[in-house]
Design a protein around this motif. Structure first.
Motif: not given
Length: 156
Positions: A17-20, A23-29, A36-38, A137-139
């Motif tokens: 949970y903490e890994i995901i 990753r979501v907080n940094v890469f997506i938000v 597609e994170e997962l 992925d846009g970067l």
């Protein structure tokens, strides 16, 4: 705080949970980059991370052996939590990841798809560019490689 390396099936629910979450907080938000994170690759990866005494992830990356993701060993999803970025965890993370792949797993070369703005950071560990910059992925990203037995440093 200790560095931990685990296979997917060794991760606790809380660690996953903490890994995901990180990753979501940094890469997506934070980077505003929907992707597609997962991606299904976590099941083959070694997960290297540093967490604090409360279980929050401070730094993380996933490691792959030759043939598990790319033709070569690779390091990906390299992250340091935003509030922890000036504490040297990024350098420690890369040194640990490289050591695990080169020394413990005896991989001869490591491939990364680096965000282009971090190219000099990765060069300080012996990585060199093997592609021009490209959008992923846009970067902007640059493919990089490190050969075993090149010096490990990391001073940035």
């Amino acid at each position: 705080m200790n560095w931990v390396v685990k296979e997917f099936n060794q991760l606790t629910n809380e660690e996953l949970y903490e890994i995901i979450r990180l990753r979501v907080n940094v890469f997506i938000v934070e980077q505003n980059c929907p992707y597609e994170e997962l991606d299904g690759a976590d099941k083959k990866a070694l997960h290297l991370f540093l967490k604090d005494e409360k279980g929050a992830m401070l730094a993380y990356s996933r490691l792959f052996l030759k043939g598990d993701y790319f033709e070569e060993a690779s390091i990906g999803r390299v992250i340091v939590a935003q509030k922890q970025r000036s504490l040297g965890y990024g350098v420690q993370l890369l040194n640990k990841a490289i050591s695990i792949l080169e020394e413990e797993k005896e991989q001869k070369s490591i491939f990364i798809q680096a965000q282009s703005y971090l190219e000099k950071f990765y060069q300080s560990f012996g990585f060199y560019s093997v592609s021009e910059s490209y959008m992923h992925d846009g970067l902007l990203h640059t493919d990089m490689r490190k050969e075993r037995n090149k010096p490990i440093g990391g001073s940035i």
